[in-house]
Scaffold this active site. Structure first.
Site, short mmCIF file in Angstrom:
data_model
loop_
_atom_site.label_atom_id
_atom_site.label_comp_id
_atom_site.label_asym_id
_atom_site.label_seq_id
_atom_site.Cartn_x
_atom_site.Cartn_y
_atom_site.Cartn_z
N GLU A 178 0.82 -1.22 0.00
CA GLU A 178 0.00 0.00 0.00
C GLU A 178 0.85 1.27 0.00
O GLU A 178 1.12 1.85 1.05
CB GLU A 178 -0.95 0.02 1.22
N LYS A 215 -2.91 -2.10 -2.71
CA LYS A 215 -3.94 -1.22 -2.17
C LYS A 215 -3.52 0.20 -2.50
O LYS A 215 -2.50 0.69 -2.01
CB LYS A 215 -4.12 -1.41 -0.66
#
Length: 303
Positions: A178, A215
């Site tokens: 992420e 993500k």
């Protein structure tokens, strides 16, 4: 029915749903509790504070609205993973509902340098990964932040993310990488493009047959992340809400094919401690339906 690793992998790869982010940690817990209608004076110790947030998460996980039909995964904070829901370890309680458990593993962010915030060192990571694996957790999530379109900074963030990702893979877990682009960045579109190039470079360096998840903030230019959605080394691309309201986040998400939500604030925003169970379940169900539609049918609910 116990889901095995392969079942969990299949569910995440092809599941018709989204991932709930229930992983607010120490620093953001008072804020999360305030949003839930519990003011700071309601606890005197950190233990009591974490007890209150665990009650909130338990209430979400045990709600009839929260099932594997629409919520295919959930990201937990370490303390939530170690806690119990319905008398079972939290990961087991999720698996029983058909929800694949993940855990947040980063220890927070360094101060900004080169327009980015790297992850802090994480010396206890191998022990945490072994504990998570033993509890039936499928994957992990680690977050860094990109504030400016600084090529050197972004390259460092993505390289660090993949380095930790390889450590997670070696422990037999699926990493969610992420590198969050700040949606308020004045250089958001440029940062998206530099990050995309760096991620593709790092994906190509992964050994054949290995996969990671990503993500990402929803891109300023819709469809920009199509090459990641289609990449053989990416199990699934999920999006964070990043400060957008639920309506805004769902509208942006619906413009990007193949990307599903992994929302936190946009999922939990309307839930209140004071609600009756009926009100709570109805409010959570409405949020889940809206995010599910934007993730799968790609139809945002009209504002």
């Amino acid at each position: 029915m116990q889901m095995l690793d392969q079942d969990m992998s299949n569910k995440i790869a092809a599941g018709d749903g989204f991932i709930a982010a229930l992983d607010q940690s120490g620093g953001s817990t008072p804020k999360a509790l305030k949003g839930y209608g519990i003011e700071e004076g309601a606890w005197t110790t950190e233990e009591e504070m974490f007890g209150l947030i665990h009650q909130m998460r338990s209430r979400i996980i045990t709600s009839p609205a929260f099932s594997g039909d629409k919520v295919i995964g959930a990201i937990l904070f370490e303390r939530t993973m170690d806690g119990a829901v319905d008398g079972k370890p939290t990961p087991a309680a999720l698996i029983e509902r058909g929800v694949v458990p993940f855990i947040k593993i980063d220890k927070g962010l360094e101060d900004e340098a080169n327009g980015v915030q790297l992850m802090k060192p994480n010396p206890g990571l191998d022990a945490l990964l072994a504990r998570a694996k033993a509890l039936g957790v499928f994957g992990t999530k680690e977050r860094s932040v990109i504030n400016l379109a600084n090529a050197e900074g972004i390259a460092a963030v993505v390289a660090q993310q993949f380095e930790v990702g390889r450590q997670v893979l070696a422990a037999g877990l699926m990493p969610i990488i992420e590198p969050e682009v700040n949606i308020k960045s004045p250089e958001r579109a440029e940062a998206d493009a530099i990050m995309l190039a760096e991620i593709l470079k790092n994906l190509d360096a992964l050994p054949e047959g290995e996969q990671v998840m990503l993500k990402l903030s929803l891109p300023a230019k819709a469809g920009l992340f199509d090459p990641l959605v289609d990449h053989p080394k990416v199990l699934r691309v999920v999006a964070l809400s990043g400060g957008f309201s639920r309506t805004e986040a769902c509208a942006e998400l619906a413009k990007n094919r193949g990307i599903i939500a992994s929302f936190s604030r946009a999922l939990l925003n309307d839930l209140r401690h004071q609600m009756t169970d009926e009100e709570f379940d109805a409010s959570l169900g409405e949020a889940i339906d809206e995010i599910h539609a934007a993730s799968t049918a790609k139809t945002p609910v009209a504002a």
